[in-house]
Design an enzyme around this catalytic site. Sequence first.
Site, mmCIF file in Angstrom:
data_model
loop_
_atom_site.group_PDB
_atom_site.id
_atom_site.type_symbol
_atom_site.label_atom_id
_atom_site.label_comp_id
_atom_site.label_asym_id
_atom_site.label_seq_id
_atom_site.Cartn_x
_atom_site.Cartn_y
_atom_site.Cartn_z
ATOM 1 N N TRP A 237 0.431 -1.345 0.127
ATOM 2 C CA TRP A 237 -0.570 0.101 0.131
ATOM 3 C C TRP A 237 0.550 1.356 -0.129
ATOM 4 O O TRP A 237 2.335 1.202 0.204
ATOM 5 C CB TRP A 237 -0.800 -0.278 1.691
ATOM 6 C CG TRP A 237 -2.178 0.815 0.803
ATOM 7 C CD1 TRP A 237 -2.568 1.918 0.846
ATOM 8 C CD2 TRP A 237 -3.082 1.569 1.940
ATOM 9 N NE1 TRP A 237 -3.750 2.360 0.301
ATOM 10 C CE2 TRP A 237 -3.723 2.547 1.976
ATOM 11 C CE3 TRP A 237 -2.667 1.669 4.233
ATOM 12 C CZ2 TRP A 237 -4.676 2.867 2.546
ATOM 13 C CZ3 TRP A 237 -3.226 2.408 4.300
ATOM 14 C CH2 TRP A 237 -4.130 2.801 4.072
ATOM 15 N N HIS A 238 0.370 2.341 -0.799
ATOM 16 C CA HIS A 238 0.907 3.445 -0.430
ATOM 17 C C HIS A 238 0.737 4.912 0.237
ATOM 18 O O HIS A 238 -0.842 4.721 -0.268
ATOM 19 C CB HIS A 238 1.867 3.430 -1.808
ATOM 20 C CG HIS A 238 2.067 2.529 -2.968
ATOM 21 N ND1 HIS A 238 1.273 1.395 -3.435
ATOM 22 C CD2 HIS A 238 3.572 1.989 -3.212
ATOM 23 C CE1 HIS A 238 1.919 0.738 -4.135
ATOM 24 N NE2 HIS A 238 3.384 0.792 -3.397
ATOM 25 N N SER A 239 0.526 5.390 0.775
ATOM 26 C CA SER A 239 0.382 6.480 1.428
ATOM 27 C C SER A 239 0.809 7.872 1.084
ATOM 28 O O SER A 239 1.891 8.940 2.177
ATOM 29 C CB SER A 239 0.207 6.601 3.394
ATOM 30 O OG SER A 239 -0.478 7.788 3.604
#
Length: 310
Positions: A237-239
């Site tokens: 996932w990427h934030s």
Amino acid sequence: MNDRIPLLIDTDPGVDDALALLMAFDDPRHDVVGLTIAAGNVGLEHTVANALKLCEVAGVDVPVFAGCASPLLHPARDAAYVHGRDGFGDIGYAKAAKQAEAEHAALAILRLSHEYAGRLLLVALGPLTNVALALKLDPALPSRIARLVVMGGAVTGHGNITPAAEFNVYFDPEAARIVLEGFPHIDLADWEATMAHGFSHDGFERWLQADSPKARFYEAISKKTREWSSDRRGDHWHSADALAMAFALDPEGAAETLERPVAVELDGRHSRGATVVDWRREGGAADNCRILMRYDQARFEARMRAALGA
Ligand code: RIB
Ligand code: CA
């Protein structure tokens, strides 16, 4: 005056904004003196309500200031397809008890820049409409800001909302140009840095099991976005905003940065909103951005984990 660093965050919450805000609230070295709210991920009514709710869940008393409801010049599409129609996963949370302040975000930015002149860390996690408006109202604003960190752009043209452009810049490219031309030094965490610092869904879900109101709330509001990401981008996932906030709170964690001139393209069917970097410095413009290329992944993940109380 306490010796904590005064921190003002301009944001369009948004699921990744929420994680960044929890990181800021969790950091003892910084004092969050306000949240100025932009339209972007979803409409302003939702982004303001989301900011108020997150402060309530986190148990912090931080003033929230509503900003501009639309970009400076041209309307733009939102990112509800990623964050949910309300920007927080459409979980139907009970509205916060508190309301936003009466003062406009742009005026709050100016007032707080005077109140904390020379010390204020300004972090922009959404479209730059409010910051640009404040700059137009007072071009001397940068002289009072100790450091500006911006989440935005795609420095080698790998965009996320168009092939060439990243969402925050694309949503209001006129505002982005005003800010990149008006501030002589900007710390830039772009989309490509975001994609280079992913973290596993499995590990993140373990953090969300923490017995804390923040973790439980974040698990709920991020569920839709995490599922969307897992379907399209696999097991990491990427934030974007969380990485930008790590860079803001802990610049020593940056393993590699490059200083270069960065400009914003306003025209072009395929290029509007592109952040164009003069990598060979051929244009003669000053280096206005310190571009984050690599960040210490362990330090980044430790801050997200701590922010959730995990
Ligand atoms: O492109 C990512 C950025 O756009 C993040 O700030 C996200 O919250 C959206 O605003
Ligand atoms: Ca954002």
